[in-house]
Structures are given as C-alpha cells and as structure tokens.
Write an enzyme that holds these catalytic residues in place. Structure first.
Site, short mmCIF file in Angstrom:
data_model
loop_
_atom_site.label_atom_id
_atom_site.label_comp_id
_atom_site.label_asym_id
_atom_site.label_seq_id
_atom_site.Cartn_x
_atom_site.Cartn_y
_atom_site.Cartn_z
N ASP A 199 0.81 -1.22 0.00
CA ASP A 199 0.00 0.00 0.00
C ASP A 199 0.85 1.28 0.00
O ASP A 199 2.07 1.22 0.19
CB ASP A 199 -0.97 0.00 1.20
CG ASP A 199 -0.32 -0.45 2.51
OD1 ASP A 199 0.92 -0.41 2.60
OD2 ASP A 199 -1.04 -0.84 3.42
N ASN B 239 -7.67 -2.82 13.85
CA ASN B 239 -9.07 -3.14 13.52
C ASN B 239 -9.17 -4.34 12.59
O ASN B 239 -10.22 -4.61 12.03
CB ASN B 239 -9.75 -1.93 12.89
CG ASN B 239 -9.08 -1.49 11.60
OD1 ASN B 239 -8.15 -2.13 11.12
ND2 ASN B 239 -9.56 -0.39 11.03
N HIS C 169 -7.39 -4.73 9.78
CA HIS C 169 -7.13 -4.48 8.35
C HIS C 169 -5.84 -5.17 7.92
O HIS C 169 -4.92 -5.36 8.70
CB HIS C 169 -7.15 -2.99 8.00
CG HIS C 169 -5.99 -2.17 8.46
ND1 HIS C 169 -6.15 -0.90 9.00
CD2 HIS C 169 -4.65 -2.38 8.43
CE1 HIS C 169 -4.95 -0.40 9.27
NE2 HIS C 169 -4.04 -1.27 8.94
N GLU D 65 -9.65 -1.72 4.82
CA GLU D 65 -10.32 -1.43 6.09
C GLU D 65 -11.60 -2.27 6.23
O GLU D 65 -12.12 -2.79 5.24
CB GLU D 65 -10.69 0.06 6.12
CG GLU D 65 -9.48 1.00 6.10
CD GLU D 65 -8.80 1.15 7.46
OE1 GLU D 65 -8.77 0.18 8.25
OE2 GLU D 65 -8.28 2.25 7.73
C1 GLP Z 1 -0.62 0.27 8.44
C2 GLP Z 1 -0.30 -0.52 7.17
C3 GLP Z 1 -0.52 -1.99 7.34
C4 GLP Z 1 0.09 -2.46 8.64
C5 GLP Z 1 -0.60 -1.79 9.79
C6 GLP Z 1 -0.04 -2.17 11.14
O1 GLP Z 1 -1.88 0.79 8.46
N1 GLP Z 1 -1.03 -0.07 6.04
O2 GLP Z 1 0.00 -2.69 6.23
O3 GLP Z 1 -0.03 -3.84 8.77
O4 GLP Z 1 -0.47 -0.40 9.66
O5 GLP Z 1 1.09 -1.42 11.40
P1 GLP Z 1 2.08 -1.69 12.59
O6 GLP Z 1 2.87 -2.87 12.16
O7 GLP Z 1 2.90 -0.45 12.70
O8 GLP Z 1 1.26 -1.95 13.79
#
Ligand code: GLP
Length: 221
Positions: free
Chosen positions: A44, A112, A114, A119
């Site tokens: 992303d 959440n 995702h 989302e």
């Molecule tokens: C972001 C990314 C995701 C990631 C998520 C969790 O929103 N788009 O791909 O898995 O956050 O991030 P973290 O690993 O910092 O908790």
C-alpha cells in the site's frame, strides 16, 4: 529466497516488519541471502505522497530494506501515491500477474483487523484500489506524522483478492493492541468487517504472534 532465488515477495510497512527487515539486511550482508533476482510488491501507499515524502511507504521501504540489500531498485514496486489512481492500480495488478503472482506475502495486521489498507467494510475488495482510512487507522498511524491533521485520509491498497492469490501468506503481530485483531482474524467469523479473517480460507497462511498479541486467543489455542 533460499528455495527460490527469483522469488516474488509481497511486503508490508509499519513497525511489525521492522525487526524482520533488520534480520534480512544482516543475512544479506553476511552473504546468506542474495536478493539480486528477487522482485517485490508492496501492499500500500498513502494517496498524495510521492516517494520522496518522509512518511511515504516508498521511502520507508527504501530506507529500511531496499537501500541496504542487493535488490535491483527496478525490481521493487510500491503503489504510486500520485497520478491517475485507476490507471496506476490497473498497471500494478498487471505487473503482479506478469511476474507470475506473489510467492510469499509478508504482512502485519491493523488494530481493527485491516490487512494492507483494506479497512473493515461490507464487501471484500478485489484488486488494487483507493481506500478511505478509518478514524482508528488515522489515530494509530499519526505517531509517524507531526500531527494527526497531516495523516492522509486516503490510500491505495492491494485488494483482498490480490492478497489471497499469493501462494503463501506470513502475518506477524506483536503487542496487546493487536490482540483483538489476531483473535478475530484467526478464530472469528470470516467477514469483510475484519479483513484479516479472510486468511482463514487461505491454503497456506502462517501467523507469528507474541504472547501479548495472543492474549485473547486462550480459548482457541
Ligand atoms: C498500516 C499498514 C498496514 C500495517 C498496519 C499495522 O496501516 N497499512 O499494512 O499492517 O499499519 O502497522 P504496525 O505494524 O505499525 O502496527
């Protein structure tokens, strides 16, 4: 990569993959893993941020992995945050298909549930597309920006269908703030309201989580 030197990898950003990336850098420097034939596709990117923006996911990947290993820059792909979103999304999907699909998709999970920036929704998404970020994601990701106002409200994400076509999926999660997402993704109903729950239907998905992230899974383990 040891098994398949020209592997196609799906890669995430966030804090979850950071230690893995450090380890991959070390293994590359020690001559254990050669990335010269590897191709990567990231999950992303924030809408409106070009690859030089300090908070862009392209910059994150360059700094935390690509610039430190012997991967060819032209073999690394991150969705574009700028330009014609629909055309970029089509090109991204076409490039993944032309590469023969993703062999191993590595990812974290949002609080959440995702995956990528898919989302909670009424439907599972298909290919790479534009998403509206939820308040909880904006809140979770504001730590990387000077203020919450600077967090982009929209992003481009690989779709659920694209993720599900990866031959293998590897999810990493740590910390109590992932406990709900891990329980619901691994053991809850399969629903687009918890996008990670679709991985229960994947043929070859592995979740690696620490005790805190597993703390709500007691009844299921
Ligand atoms: C972001 C990314 C995701 C990631 C998520 C969790 O929103 N788009 O791909 O898995 O956050 O991030 P973290 O690993 O910092 O908790």
């Amino acid at each position: 990569v040891l098994d398949k030197p020209n592997a196609v990898l799906g890669l995430p950003t966030g804090s979850s993959p950071l230690l893995t990336y450090q380890e991959l850098v070390r293994l590359n420097h020690d001559g254990v893993i050669d990335f010269s034939q590897v191709t990567t596709y990231n999950l992303d990117e924030y809408m409106g941020l070009d690859g030089t923006h300090p908070q862009s996911y392209r910059r994150f990947m360059n700094e935390n992995l690509f610039d430190q290993i012997n991967i060819k820059p032209e073999n690394t792909h991150v969705p574009s945050g700028i330009g014609d979103g629909a055309a970029n999304a089509r090109d991204y999907e076409a490039a993944i298909n032309a590469a023969g699909g993703i062999d191993l998709h590595f990812m974290g999970v949002g609080r959440n549930g995702h995956i990528g920036f898919n989302e909670p929704d009424e439907y599972f998404s298909k290919g790479t597309h534009c998403v509206n970020l939820t308040e909880s994601t904006i809140e979770a990701n504001k730590r990387f920006f000077a203020s919450e106002d600077e967090v982009p409200r929209r992003a481009y994400s690989m779709g659920i269908h694209t993720i599900m076509t990866a031959k293998k999926v590897l999810v990493v999660a740590s910390g109590e703030d992932k406990a709900w997402a891990i329980r619901e993704s691994c053991f809850g109903p399969v629903t687009p309201k918890v996008p990670g729950s679709i991985l229960q239907l994947h043929n070859d998905a592995i979740v690696i989580a620490d005790a805190a992230a597993l703390s709500l899974c007691g009844d299921f383990l």
